[in-house]
Scaffold this active site. Structure first.
Site, mmCIF file in Angstrom:
data_model
loop_
_atom_site.group_PDB
_atom_site.id
_atom_site.type_symbol
_atom_site.label_atom_id
_atom_site.label_comp_id
_atom_site.label_asym_id
_atom_site.label_seq_id
_atom_site.Cartn_x
_atom_site.Cartn_y
_atom_site.Cartn_z
ATOM 1 N N ASN A 39 9.269 -3.384 76.903
ATOM 2 C CA ASN A 39 8.317 -2.501 77.569
ATOM 3 C C ASN A 39 8.695 -1.047 77.268
ATOM 4 O OD1 ASN A 39 7.114 -0.801 79.635
ATOM 5 N ND2 ASN A 39 6.559 -2.672 80.708
ATOM 6 N N HIS B 220 8.513 3.660 79.777
ATOM 7 C CA HIS B 220 9.335 4.785 80.224
ATOM 8 C C HIS B 220 9.735 5.735 79.101
ATOM 9 C CE1 HIS B 220 9.134 3.648 84.313
ATOM 10 N NE2 HIS B 220 9.544 2.423 84.039
ATOM 11 N N ARG C 54 7.091 16.391 80.671
ATOM 12 C CA ARG C 54 6.938 17.759 80.179
ATOM 13 C C ARG C 54 5.605 17.994 79.468
ATOM 14 N NH1 ARG C 54 11.395 21.226 79.573
ATOM 15 N NH2 ARG C 54 12.665 21.013 81.459
ATOM 16 N N HIS D 208 1.858 -0.789 79.886
ATOM 17 C CA HIS D 208 1.024 -0.841 81.085
ATOM 18 C C HIS D 208 0.218 0.448 81.162
ATOM 19 C CE1 HIS D 208 0.893 -1.314 85.786
ATOM 20 N NE2 HIS D 208 -0.312 -1.250 85.233
ATOM 21 N N GLU E 220 -0.507 -4.783 79.823
ATOM 22 C CA GLU E 220 -0.537 -4.952 81.275
ATOM 23 C C GLU E 220 -1.619 -4.054 81.861
ATOM 24 O OE1 GLU E 220 4.125 -6.058 82.197
ATOM 25 O OE2 GLU E 220 3.423 -4.022 82.597
ATOM 26 N N HIS F 44 11.015 -7.827 85.304
ATOM 27 C CA HIS F 44 11.023 -6.758 86.292
ATOM 28 C C HIS F 44 12.431 -6.576 86.854
ATOM 29 C CE1 HIS F 44 8.805 -3.718 88.522
ATOM 30 N NE2 HIS F 44 9.650 -3.942 89.518
ATOM 31 N N GLY F 45 12.987 -5.419 86.573
ATOM 32 C CA GLY F 45 14.294 -5.070 87.102
ATOM 33 C C GLY F 45 15.472 -5.674 86.369
#
Length: 240
Positions: A6, A9, A17, A42, A69, A190-191
């Site tokens: 994924n 991020h 910025r 996502h 997603e 997830h996580g």
């Protein structure tokens, strides 16, 4: 076992910025070179990280496959029909959350989810549902016609005591077995990070793990290709 990377991020850092860098598309290509089996993005309603342009570019350049997603909204349904990704994962979404906080309540809205699954399946995509490892939700996912599910591993990742960790891991083990037993492709994510992924990767029946935040964080210190390769090696070794 497959690794879906994924890259949301990477886009989060860019959007912080409002720059053109770092480029999530480059991150995706680096991830593929390092052994990723697919790329997950996502596109959120608030566009806090991934943008439409990212998805369009990724669709054109990926050598593996895109897992798109999305929330169950008309806007996203129409966009998915235009982009036609190989895989689509329906997820719950609220503007206030920092990240996806729980699984989709399929059992509580079967008619709506069934209509979405059928519509998206007509694009040729494999549609999965991001749900908690709960038998009621797994059964509902099968009833609405989804060929695949992704089990939410967040409660396992957030567990603090050894007892809690063991309980949440067992919940995932049972959810995987139940899903596979009902003829579903079972993914998870997830996580997950470098210190908790091996126990999940060792669960028989999981097809793919989707991991993002931990990879991007580790990449700050070792580089993106190295971060992906390290995670891939952990998963492969644990799933043998």
């Amino acid at each position: 076992m497959l690794l879906g990377v994924n890259i949301d991020h990477v886009a989060t850092l860019r959007q912080a910025r409002g720059t053109r860098y770092p480029d999530p598309v480059k991150a995706a290509l680096d991830a593929e070179e390092a052994g990723a089996d697919g790329i997950t993005v996502h596109l959120r309603e608030d566009r806090r990280h991934i943008q439409e342009r990212d998805v369009v570019l990724l669709k054109d350049v990926l050598q593996t496959r895109m897992n798109f997603e999305m929330g169950v909204t008309e806007e996203m349904m129409a966009f998915a029909e235009k982009i036609r990704p190989a895989h689509i994962c329906l997820v719950p979404e609220t503007r206030q959350e920092l990240t996806t906080e729980g699984g989709l309540d399929v059992a509580g809205q079967e008619a709506r989810i069934k209509a979405a699954v059928e519509r998206l399946a007509r694009t040729g995509a494999e549609v999965s549902l991001f749900i908690d490892a709960d038998e009621r939700q797994i059964e509902a996912s099968r009833r609405v016609g989804a060929p695949a599910i992704e089990l939410h591993t967040g409660r396992y990742a957030d567990a603090e005591t050894p007892t809690e960790v063991a309980e949440e891991l067992q919940r995932i083990v049972e959810g995987v077995a139940f899903g596979v037993g009902h003829g579903l492709i079972v993914n998870a994510g997830h996580g997950l990070h470098y210190h908790n992924v091996e126990a999940v990767a060792a669960i028989k029946g999981i097809n793919e793990l989707n991991i993002g935040h931990a990879l991007v964080a580790h990449a700050l210190f070792v580089g993106f290709k190295a971060a992906v390769a390290e995670m891939k090696a952990l998963i492969v070794a644990a799933s043998r």
